[in-house]
Enzyme design. Sequence first.
Site, PDB file in Angstrom:
ATOM      1  N   HIS A   1       8.775  -7.218  11.043  1.00 27.83           N
ATOM      2  CA  HIS A   1      10.027  -8.064  10.460  1.00 27.83           C
ATOM      3  C   HIS A   1      11.252  -7.325  10.873  1.00 27.83           C
ATOM      4  O   HIS A   1      12.138  -7.888  10.967  1.00 27.83           O
ATOM      5  CB  HIS A   1       9.504  -8.041   8.942  1.00 27.83           C
ATOM      6  CG  HIS A   1      10.481  -8.867   8.099  1.00 27.83           C
ATOM      7  ND1 HIS A   1      10.591  -9.090   6.900  1.00 27.83           N
ATOM      8  CD2 HIS A   1      11.323  -9.838   8.665  1.00 27.83           C
ATOM      9  CE1 HIS A   1      11.548 -10.123   6.682  1.00 27.83           C
ATOM     10  NE2 HIS A   1      11.857 -10.671   7.518  1.00 27.83           N
TER      11      HIS A   1
ATOM     12  N   ASP B   1      10.396  -3.356   7.932  1.00 28.22           N
ATOM     13  CA  ASP B   1       9.052  -3.369   7.564  1.00 28.22           C
ATOM     14  C   ASP B   1       8.435  -3.885   8.808  1.00 28.22           C
ATOM     15  O   ASP B   1       9.215  -4.632   9.596  1.00 28.22           O
ATOM     16  CB  ASP B   1       8.579  -4.031   6.326  1.00 28.22           C
ATOM     17  CG  ASP B   1       9.144  -5.686   6.311  1.00 28.22           C
ATOM     18  OD1 ASP B   1      10.298  -5.861   6.603  1.00 28.22           O
ATOM     19  OD2 ASP B   1       8.391  -6.439   6.076  1.00 28.22           O
TER      20      ASP B   1
ATOM     21  N   HIS C   1       4.414  -7.679   8.335  1.00 26.62           N
ATOM     22  CA  HIS C   1       5.316  -6.975   7.052  1.00 26.62           C
ATOM     23  C   HIS C   1       4.849  -6.060   6.345  1.00 26.62           C
ATOM     24  O   HIS C   1       3.614  -6.090   6.496  1.00 26.62           O
ATOM     25  CB  HIS C   1       5.663  -8.237   6.360  1.00 26.62           C
ATOM     26  CG  HIS C   1       6.387  -9.445   6.697  1.00 26.62           C
ATOM     27  ND1 HIS C   1       7.800  -9.733   6.708  1.00 26.62           N
ATOM     28  CD2 HIS C   1       5.867 -10.464   7.491  1.00 26.62           C
ATOM     29  CE1 HIS C   1       7.776 -10.741   7.269  1.00 26.62           C
ATOM     30  NE2 HIS C   1       6.920 -11.343   7.716  1.00 26.62           N
ATOM     31  N   TYR C   2       5.358  -5.238   5.676  1.00 25.82           N
ATOM     32  CA  TYR C   2       4.724  -4.656   4.219  1.00 25.82           C
ATOM     33  C   TYR C   2       5.228  -5.373   3.246  1.00 25.82           C
ATOM     34  O   TYR C   2       6.439  -5.885   3.063  1.00 25.82           O
ATOM     35  CB  TYR C   2       5.138  -3.251   4.437  1.00 25.82           C
ATOM     36  CG  TYR C   2       6.358  -2.490   4.087  1.00 25.82           C
ATOM     37  CD1 TYR C   2       7.232  -3.091   3.053  1.00 25.82           C
ATOM     38  CD2 TYR C   2       6.763  -1.272   5.188  1.00 25.82           C
ATOM     39  CE1 TYR C   2       8.437  -2.386   3.034  1.00 25.82           C
ATOM     40  CE2 TYR C   2       8.004  -0.910   4.840  1.00 25.82           C
ATOM     41  CZ  TYR C   2       8.861  -1.452   3.819  1.00 25.82           C
ATOM     42  OH  TYR C   2      10.192  -0.803   3.683  1.00 25.82           O
ATOM     43  N   THR C   3       4.740  -5.302   1.973  1.00 24.96           N
ATOM     44  CA  THR C   3       4.783  -6.014   0.844  1.00 24.96           C
ATOM     45  C   THR C   3       6.227  -5.615   0.311  1.00 24.96           C
ATOM     46  O   THR C   3       7.010  -6.067  -0.448  1.00 24.96           O
ATOM     47  CB  THR C   3       3.999  -6.126  -0.124  1.00 24.96           C
ATOM     48  OG1 THR C   3       3.330  -4.915  -0.238  1.00 24.96           O
ATOM     49  CG2 THR C   3       2.834  -6.888   0.302  1.00 24.96           C
TER      50      THR C   3
ATOM     51  N   GLU D   1       1.487 -10.272   5.444  1.00 25.70           N
ATOM     52  CA  GLU D   1       1.836  -9.304   4.575  1.00 25.70           C
ATOM     53  C   GLU D   1       1.082  -8.216   4.555  1.00 25.70           C
ATOM     54  O   GLU D   1      -0.243  -8.469   4.521  1.00 25.70           O
ATOM     55  CB  GLU D   1       2.097  -9.777   3.461  1.00 25.70           C
ATOM     56  CG  GLU D   1       3.406 -10.770   3.317  1.00 25.70           C
ATOM     57  CD  GLU D   1       4.949  -9.885   3.185  1.00 25.70           C
ATOM     58  OE1 GLU D   1       4.750  -8.854   3.163  1.00 25.70           O
ATOM     59  OE2 GLU D   1       5.830 -10.426   3.274  1.00 25.70           O
TER      60      GLU D   1
END
Length: 246
Positions: free
Chosen positions: A133, A143, A26-28, A91
């Site tokens: 994700h 993401d 993921h990215y945050t 993340e």
Amino acid sequence: MDFISAPSPNFDNRPQTTPIDILILHYTGMPTGAAALARLCDPDAKVSAHYTVDEDGTIYAHVPEERRAWHAGVSWWAGEPNVNARSIGIEIVNPGHEFGYRSFPDLQIEAVIALCRDVVQRRKIPAARVLGHSDVAPARKLDPGELFPWGKLALAGVGVWPQTRRFSLGMSFEAGLRAFGYGLPPDTEVPPSTVVEAFQRHFRPAKIDGHYDRECEAILAALLHDFDPSSAFALRDNPTWRNPQT
Ligand SMILES: [Zn+2]
């Protein structure tokens, strides 16, 4: 592997019979890494991940891998509607498309690679089940996005990346996507192009338009030819994979 412990209360037990065989990146998607860490540990937020990798490469550990972290939400992959139950979630700090999406620094990607290598080797996660994700929730998520260097990860033995355009698909594009694992949770009402976009965001980031073309078909054919999603783990050490020049 050095971690900073940053425990999150947002987890529960995994179903006992479910294997851990998916890795989700993921990215945050928040303005700062500090804000993201605070949210991932906030009991009211009801979200978490097993790890967060900051832009300077610092790794934070939130939830023990044996427990189910709450990172994927409503999701689907290869017939599995509860991706959290069988996955590890990582993340990666980046503001994301909402707050100023930007390249992932080298130090951060080096740490992501080291952490992912450790997880996939310990858990024997098939290479073709290292996913974003957006792959498992194409109707909702972007993401880690088109700037994420999946090819670089694959060269380091993490995940899959098409090396050739020379195969033909031999089935419809939709059937190929399903064979690889893509799909939507039941009752999701979005156009089929949404799934094509998710595929492009991961495997053909230069053009994300929701319309598959000959290059998309060739990429998907290469993925399906080289990496049987159900048994791809052994292929991670394929030497031709490590060095695309050979
Ligand atoms: Zn996410």
